[in-house]
Scaffold this active site. Structure first.
Site, short mmCIF file in Angstrom:
data_model
loop_
_atom_site.label_atom_id
_atom_site.label_comp_id
_atom_site.label_asym_id
_atom_site.label_seq_id
_atom_site.Cartn_x
_atom_site.Cartn_y
_atom_site.Cartn_z
N PRO A 92 -29.90 -18.17 5.18
CA PRO A 92 -30.00 -17.69 6.47
C PRO A 92 -28.85 -18.76 7.47
O PRO A 92 -29.14 -19.72 7.47
CB PRO A 92 -31.65 -17.53 6.91
N CYS A 93 -29.07 -18.37 8.46
CA CYS A 93 -28.08 -19.15 9.35
C CYS A 93 -28.45 -19.57 10.58
O CYS A 93 -27.86 -20.12 11.73
CB CYS A 93 -26.28 -19.09 9.73
N GLN A 94 -29.55 -18.92 11.05
CA GLN A 94 -30.14 -19.76 12.65
C GLN A 94 -29.88 -21.04 12.46
O GLN A 94 -30.78 -21.74 13.75
CB GLN A 94 -31.37 -19.14 12.85
N GLY A 95 -30.23 -21.62 11.22
CA GLY A 95 -31.07 -23.32 11.31
C GLY A 95 -29.90 -24.05 11.36
O GLY A 95 -29.42 -25.48 12.41
#
Ligand code: SAM
Length: 345
Positions: free
Chosen positions: A82-85
């Protein structure tokens, strides 16, 4: 002589769209890992030869995975953290907690040293910070001995009736990945994908109402013993009235003024275009509607748009099923990547 099967680990596997593409290309997926039990139920039901592990990738260690897969070599690691990082400060990815899922992927590559890895993500990952995030990711894997190539791929180029775009990173220990993946000559339209599924619900396992009418429908029906996940959403009268005013391929701009502002998102009241691939389907926000019927697509129709075959059955609540389907990498796009990779392994 039987063909060699490469062993795969799927990290953040969800219900297993990416895994399915690799299986269809002849790989052996040893294990799918995710933290979401619903998705893993669907994964286990449809990937009978793979194990599943419910675990948090931010803390999971290579040793824990090895205990499950035993002596098997890991040839390829696949997955989409998941890319929110991926936020940046200056020219570096911010090294904070939100980034630990990506780090979990890197840790597994470091531990198993596979011949290749495939990491997919949102398209703008390649451009944020003027490419600084892309560079940092490439350098992380370079330091582990991989060459890394990147490209944004469009699913409809690989036979998926949807213009979903995903950024793909492919790392190899030998050579450079060649992204010149064969594309289909003609894109599949939503009508070709869906026209054999009826307006009304079909009870799970029920018969198809009509024969398939396109090559794509035939392909989706291979091995299917009946229709599953085709339960129609009952909208209120107002919703049905509004959507009935939107033409095939239209959106809120086609509505009379008084209805244009009823939903405040730019994709509001979008009807799929029967003559084109679909827009990117979401995880069940109910903003896009069938090209012909006055309702949102069913889970099965959404699965068709994602190129999940009809014998791939989604489990758990309907809300969860929409999320599982909408989160997935389209299997036909995954298969195209997997086949190209096989030529280079
Ligand atoms: C985009 S989806 C993956 C879709 C999948 N590749 C497919 O093709 O079906 C991302 C997945 O990451 C999982 N995830 C989120 N946080 C996680 C964590 N801490 N550990 C393991 N999985 C996690 C989510 O549950 C979700 O299923």
């Amino acid at each position: 002589m039987s063909e060699q099967k490469y062993n795969v680990l799927d990290l953040f596997c969800g219900c297993g769209g990416l895994s399915l593409g690799f299986e269809e290309a002849g790989y052996n997926v040893l294990l799918g890992i995710d933290i979401w039990e619903d998705a893993l139920k669907t994964y286990a039901y449809n990937h009978k030869h793979s194990k599943t592990l419910c675990a948090d990738m931010s803390t999971l260690r290579g040793e824990d995975v090895e205990e499950i897969i035993g002596d098997n070599n890991v040839d390829v690691i696949i997955g989409g953290p998941p890319c929110q990082g991926f936020s940046i400060a200056g020219k570096r990815i911010v090294n904070d907690d939100r980034n630990k899922l990506y780090k979990g992927f890197v840790r597994m590559v470091e531990y198993f040293k596979p011949k290749a890895f495939v990491m997919e993500n949102v398209p703008n990952i390649l451009s944020i910070g003027d490419g600084a995030v892309r560079e940092t990711i490439i350098n992380d894997f370079k330091s582990l001995g991989y060459t890394v190539e990147t490209k944004v791929l469009t699913a409809s180029d690989y036979g998926v009736p949807q213009n979903r775009r995903r950024a793909v990173f492919v790392g190899l220990t030998k050579g450079n990945f060649d992204f010149d993946i064969p594309m289909v000559a003609e894109k599949v339209t939503t009508k070709e994908a869906l026209s054999d599924l009826p307006e009304q619900s079909i009870e799970d396992g029920g018969k198809y109402f009509v024969e398939s009418t396109s090559g794509y429908q035939k392909l989706m029906r291979i091995n299917s013993i009946g229709v599953y996940n085709h339960e129609v959403t009952q909208h209120n009268e107002q919703t049905v009235r509004i959507i009935s005013m939107v033409p095939d391929g239209g959106n809120y701009k086609d509505l009379p003024k008084e209805f244009q502002e009823t939903r405040k998102v730019h994709i509001a009241w979008t009807r799929l275009n029967s003559k084109r691939p679909s827009i990117t389907i979401d995880t069940g926000h109910r903003h896009h509607f069938h090209y012909k019927w006055n309702r949102v697509p069913t889970v099965r129709e959404s699965a068709r748009i994602q190129s999940f075959p009809d014998d791939f059955i989604f489990l758990c609540s309907k809300t969860s099923q929409y999320k599982q389907v909408g989160n997935a990498v389209p299997p036909l796009m995954a298969k195209a990547i997997a086949e190209q990779l096989k030529k280079q392994l």
